[in-house]
Design a protein around this motif. Structure first.
Motif, PDB file in Angstrom:
ATOM      1  N   VAL A  80       0.838  -1.210   0.000  1.00  0.00           N
ATOM      2  CA  VAL A  80       0.000   0.000   0.000  1.00  0.00           C
ATOM      3  C   VAL A  80       0.869   1.256   0.000  1.00  0.00           C
ATOM      4  O   VAL A  80       0.625   2.207  -0.754  1.00  0.00           O
ATOM      5  N   SER A  81       1.889   1.270   0.852  1.00  0.00           N
ATOM      6  CA  SER A  81       2.751   2.453   0.932  1.00  0.00           C
ATOM      7  C   SER A  81       3.487   2.695  -0.378  1.00  0.00           C
ATOM      8  O   SER A  81       3.627   3.836  -0.833  1.00  0.00           O
ATOM      9  N   GLN A  82       3.973   1.629  -1.012  1.00  0.00           N
ATOM     10  CA  GLN A  82       4.674   1.774  -2.286  1.00  0.00           C
ATOM     11  C   GLN A  82       3.729   2.225  -3.393  1.00  0.00           C
ATOM     12  O   GLN A  82       4.095   3.039  -4.248  1.00  0.00           O
ATOM     13  N   SER A  83       2.513   1.706  -3.349  1.00  0.00           N
ATOM     14  CA  SER A  83       1.523   2.087  -4.364  1.00  0.00           C
ATOM     15  C   SER A  83       1.128   3.546  -4.209  1.00  0.00           C
ATOM     16  O   SER A  83       1.015   4.280  -5.197  1.00  0.00           O
ATOM     17  N   LYS A  84       0.906   3.981  -2.980  1.00  0.00           N
ATOM     18  CA  LYS A  84       0.572   5.385  -2.730  1.00  0.00           C
ATOM     19  C   LYS A  84       1.666   6.314  -3.237  1.00  0.00           C
ATOM     20  O   LYS A  84       1.396   7.412  -3.742  1.00  0.00           O
ATOM     21  N   ALA A  85       2.903   5.860  -3.084  1.00  0.00           N
ATOM     22  CA  ALA A  85       4.046   6.667  -3.528  1.00  0.00           C
ATOM     23  C   ALA A  85       4.245   6.599  -5.037  1.00  0.00           C
ATOM     24  O   ALA A  85       5.094   7.297  -5.596  1.00  0.00           O
ATOM     25  N   GLY A  86       3.446   5.720  -5.687  1.00  0.00           N
ATOM     26  CA  GLY A  86       3.579   5.576  -7.130  1.00  0.00           C
ATOM     27  C   GLY A  86       4.816   4.819  -7.547  1.00  0.00           C
ATOM     28  O   GLY A  86       5.324   5.004  -8.656  1.00  0.00           O
ATOM     29  N   THR A  87       5.307   3.940  -6.663  1.00  0.00           N
ATOM     30  CA  THR A  87       6.558   3.232  -6.914  1.00  0.00           C
ATOM     31  C   THR A  87       6.298   1.774  -7.301  1.00  0.00           C
ATOM     32  O   THR A  87       5.571   1.056  -6.587  1.00  0.00           O
ATOM     33  N   ASP A  88       6.857   1.344  -8.417  1.00  0.00           N
ATOM     34  CA  ASP A  88       6.779  -0.071  -8.788  1.00  0.00           C
ATOM     35  C   ASP A  88       7.482  -0.898  -7.709  1.00  0.00           C
ATOM     36  O   ASP A  88       8.503  -0.469  -7.152  1.00  0.00           O
ATOM     37  N   HIS A  89       6.981  -2.082  -7.442  1.00  0.00           N
ATOM     38  CA  HIS A  89       7.551  -2.874  -6.351  1.00  0.00           C
ATOM     39  C   HIS A  89       7.207  -4.347  -6.525  1.00  0.00           C
ATOM     40  O   HIS A  89       6.433  -4.719  -7.423  1.00  0.00           O
ATOM     41  N   VAL A 111       2.738   0.501 -11.169  1.00  0.00           N
ATOM     42  CA  VAL A 111       1.773   1.554 -10.851  1.00  0.00           C
ATOM     43  C   VAL A 111       1.471   2.373 -12.115  1.00  0.00           C
ATOM     44  O   VAL A 111       2.389   2.898 -12.754  1.00  0.00           O
ATOM     45  N   ILE A 112       0.186   2.451 -12.466  1.00  0.00           N
ATOM     46  CA  ILE A 112      -0.255   3.228 -13.629  1.00  0.00           C
ATOM     47  C   ILE A 112      -0.769   4.584 -13.151  1.00  0.00           C
ATOM     48  O   ILE A 112      -1.605   4.668 -12.245  1.00  0.00           O
ATOM     49  N   ARG A 113      -0.276   5.669 -13.757  1.00  0.00           N
ATOM     50  CA  ARG A 113      -0.713   7.023 -13.402  1.00  0.00           C
ATOM     51  C   ARG A 113      -1.537   7.629 -14.551  1.00  0.00           C
ATOM     52  O   ARG A 113      -1.349   7.275 -15.724  1.00  0.00           O
ATOM     53  N   ASN A 114      -2.417   8.563 -14.177  1.00  0.00           N
ATOM     54  CA  ASN A 114      -3.169   9.289 -15.202  1.00  0.00           C
ATOM     55  C   ASN A 114      -2.363  10.493 -15.691  1.00  0.00           C
ATOM     56  O   ASN A 114      -1.208  10.687 -15.280  1.00  0.00           O
ATOM     57  N   GLU A 115      -2.971  11.299 -16.530  1.00  0.00           N
ATOM     58  CA  GLU A 115      -2.262  12.438 -17.104  1.00  0.00           C
ATOM     59  C   GLU A 115      -1.844  13.462 -16.058  1.00  0.00           C
ATOM     60  O   GLU A 115      -0.896  14.224 -16.238  1.00  0.00           O
ATOM     61  N   GLN A 116      -2.567  13.487 -14.936  1.00  0.00           N
ATOM     62  CA  GLN A 116      -2.237  14.413 -13.857  1.00  0.00           C
ATOM     63  C   GLN A 116      -1.169  13.863 -12.911  1.00  0.00           C
ATOM     64  O   GLN A 116      -0.785  14.505 -11.942  1.00  0.00           O
ATOM     65  N   GLY A 117      -0.712  12.659 -13.197  1.00  0.00           N
ATOM     66  CA  GLY A 117       0.317  12.046 -12.368  1.00  0.00           C
ATOM     67  C   GLY A 117      -0.232  11.329 -11.149  1.00  0.00           C
ATOM     68  O   GLY A 117       0.536  10.861 -10.298  1.00  0.00           O
ATOM     69  N   VAL A 119      -2.130   8.241  -9.120  1.00  0.00           N
ATOM     70  CA  VAL A 119      -2.235   6.783  -9.266  1.00  0.00           C
ATOM     71  C   VAL A 119      -3.637   6.427  -9.725  1.00  0.00           C
ATOM     72  O   VAL A 119      -4.637   6.841  -9.115  1.00  0.00           O
ATOM     73  N   GLU A 120      -3.699   5.683 -10.801  1.00  0.00           N
ATOM     74  CA  GLU A 120      -4.987   5.323 -11.384  1.00  0.00           C
ATOM     75  C   GLU A 120      -5.311   3.849 -11.191  1.00  0.00           C
ATOM     76  O   GLU A 120      -6.432   3.473 -10.855  1.00  0.00           O
ATOM     77  N   SER A 121      -4.306   3.015 -11.375  1.00  0.00           N
ATOM     78  CA  SER A 121      -4.522   1.573 -11.234  1.00  0.00           C
ATOM     79  C   SER A 121      -3.200   0.869 -10.977  1.00  0.00           C
ATOM     80  O   SER A 121      -2.120   1.447 -11.136  1.00  0.00           O
ATOM     81  N   LEU A 122      -3.316  -0.372 -10.550  1.00  0.00           N
ATOM     82  CA  LEU A 122      -2.155  -1.236 -10.342  1.00  0.00           C
ATOM     83  C   LEU A 122      -2.273  -2.421 -11.282  1.00  0.00           C
ATOM     84  O   LEU A 122      -3.329  -3.056 -11.361  1.00  0.00           O
ATOM     85  N   VAL A 123      -1.208  -2.700 -11.977  1.00  0.00           N
ATOM     86  CA  VAL A 123      -1.166  -3.861 -12.864  1.00  0.00           C
ATOM     87  C   VAL A 123       0.005  -4.729 -12.431  1.00  0.00           C
ATOM     88  O   VAL A 123       1.104  -4.221 -12.170  1.00  0.00           O
ATOM     89  N   GLY A 124      -0.246  -6.016 -12.315  1.00  0.00           N
ATOM     90  CA  GLY A 124       0.834  -6.867 -11.844  1.00  0.00           C
ATOM     91  C   GLY A 124       0.748  -8.293 -12.329  1.00  0.00           C
ATOM     92  O   GLY A 124      -0.193  -8.681 -13.034  1.00  0.00           O
ATOM     93  N   PHE A 125       1.762  -9.040 -11.938  1.00  0.00           N
ATOM     94  CA  PHE A 125       1.810 -10.468 -12.225  1.00  0.00           C
ATOM     95  C   PHE A 125       2.140 -11.206 -10.933  1.00  0.00           C
ATOM     96  O   PHE A 125       2.999 -10.781 -10.158  1.00  0.00           O
ATOM     97  N   MET A 126       1.459 -12.304 -10.718  1.00  0.00           N
ATOM     98  CA  MET A 126       1.675 -13.155  -9.553  1.00  0.00           C
ATOM     99  C   MET A 126       2.400 -14.412 -10.027  1.00  0.00           C
ATOM    100  O   MET A 126       1.970 -15.062 -10.976  1.00  0.00           O
ATOM    101  N   PHE A 127       3.495 -14.750  -9.354  1.00  0.00           N
ATOM    102  CA  PHE A 127       4.293 -15.919  -9.738  1.00  0.00           C
ATOM    103  C   PHE A 127       4.331 -16.924  -8.587  1.00  0.00           C
ATOM    104  O   PHE A 127       4.476 -16.543  -7.421  1.00  0.00           O
ATOM    105  N   ASP A 128       4.232 -18.187  -8.930  1.00  0.00           N
ATOM    106  CA  ASP A 128       4.396 -19.258  -7.939  1.00  0.00           C
ATOM    107  C   ASP A 128       5.897 -19.497  -7.749  1.00  0.00           C
ATOM    108  O   ASP A 128       6.584 -19.931  -8.665  1.00  0.00           O
ATOM    109  N   ILE A 129       6.397 -19.190  -6.540  1.00  0.00           N
ATOM    110  CA  ILE A 129       7.831 -19.359  -6.280  1.00  0.00           C
ATOM    111  C   ILE A 129       8.069 -20.396  -5.168  1.00  0.00           C
ATOM    112  O   ILE A 129       9.106 -20.381  -4.509  1.00  0.00           O
ATOM    113  N   THR A 130       7.099 -21.280  -4.985  1.00  0.00           N
ATOM    114  CA  THR A 130       7.193 -22.275  -3.906  1.00  0.00           C
ATOM    115  C   THR A 130       8.443 -23.138  -4.046  1.00  0.00           C
ATOM    116  O   THR A 130       9.187 -23.332  -3.072  1.00  0.00           O
TER     117      THR A 130
END
Length: 316
Positions: A80-89, A111-117, A119-130
């Motif tokens: 949440v903190s990284q997303s709020k900051a607009g930082t990929d993580h 982290v996807i931002r709109n034209e105003q900078g 945060v608009e959405s989060l796009v990600g990939f989940m990987f099984d690393i078991t």
């Protein structure tokens, strides 16, 4: 579940192409609307991995609740903190399966931002690393074993000289800082060369292991430390122990060896394995050195051997 909002693409490539591309990979794609914190998409692969139906992933609450309790707080707070900051993580955590098991997952978030900078959405990939985690844990265990072995005497299993030197330096510093006494006892198996010559080196090794096991019982407190000094010599480090108390420990060790009744038919000192011991105690001042304490103990051990063996010298 709503369709993923795909980026602009060539007219020749329709949305179905991108959908097929995403859903054919083993990585699990997902998208979250930042304003509502709702999933707008998650790949159908999620059901194969965790068992939860694709349409059961409604919001970030489902994501958080389907996480190991020990991982939940830090993972949610971090993401949440990284997303709020607009930082990929990215974050590794244990995800709960529908049948109550846990799978190690790595979430890689963009982290996807709109034209105003904003945060608009989060796009990600989940990987099984078991499986990767299992390998990492095994390597970590092996590394720990190697580290332990590097501080253990290969024959007797007690501390080796390398570990002994580290402990001595540490306890000497503690004794000097806290103005507390530090005692060391050096042990030497009497007439061990004759034992080896008479019984053979294999039996000599067994004798060393047996003596080490017995003497290690002299380390009765958490910080007491017993190690092989070299050859048939051992040392017991006794922090915060004055000379009188250390003498009692040495005498107890001597009694333990006697009770073991280890035969030594080639010893001029008797028919059993015995010990010569040198004891030294110091409350170190700033200019004193641990080497001087060791030299004193070694000198007293030598005198014990010269005076007939099977004895303790603790003063003079």
């Amino acid at each position: 579940m709503a369709d993923l909002d795909f980026p602009p693409h060539s007219p020749r490539l329709g949305e179905a192409f991108y959908q097929t591309l995403l859903e054919s990979t083993r990585a699990i794609p997902w998208c979250i609307d930042w304003k509502t914190l709702a999933f707008t998409y998650i790949g159908p692969q999620i059901e194969a991995l965790l068992g939860w139906p694709q349409d059961s992933w409604k919001s970030v609450n489902d994501w958080a609740e389907r996480m190991h309790p020990d991982d939940r707080d830090w993972a949610v707070d971090y993401c949440v903190s990284q997303s709020k900051a607009g930082t990929d993580h990215e974050a590794d955590y244990r995800a709960l399966t529908r049948d109550g098991q846990y799978v190690w997952v790595r979430d890689v978030v963009h982290v996807i931002r709109n034209e105003q900078g904003e945060v608009e959405s989060l796009v990600g990939f989940m990987f099984d690393i078991t499986e990767r985690k299992k390998v990492d844990e095994k390597l970590s265990e092996l590394q720990k074993e190697l580290e332990e072995l590097s501080f253990k005497d290969g024959l007797t299993g007690v501390g080796n000289r390398r570990m002994l030197d580290s402990v001595l330096e540490l306890e000497w510093s503690n004794a000097r800082r806290n103005r507390q006494p530090l005692s060391i006892i050096m042990f030497d198996i009497d007439y061990f060369k004759q034992y080896n010559d008479g019984y053979g080196h294999l039996q000599g090794d067994e004798c060393l292991k047996q003596v080490a096991k017995i003497l290690s019982k002299g380390a009765t407190r958490a910080r007491d430390f017993f190690a092989r000094y070299g050859g048939e010599e051992f040392m017991l480090v006794l922090p915060e122990t004055d000379n009188e108390s250390a003498i009692k420990v040495a005498e107890r060790c001597q009694q333990l060896i006697f009770k073991a009744q280890i035969p030594h038919a080639y010893s001029p000192a008797g028919q059993l394995v015995t010990l010569s011991m040198g004891l030294a105690t110091a409350t170190p001042a700033q200019r004193d050195s641990i080497q001087a304490l060791i030299k004193t103990a070694d000198s007293r051990l030598y005198r014990a051997k010269q005076s007939g063996r099977n004895s303790l010298i603790s003063a003079g």
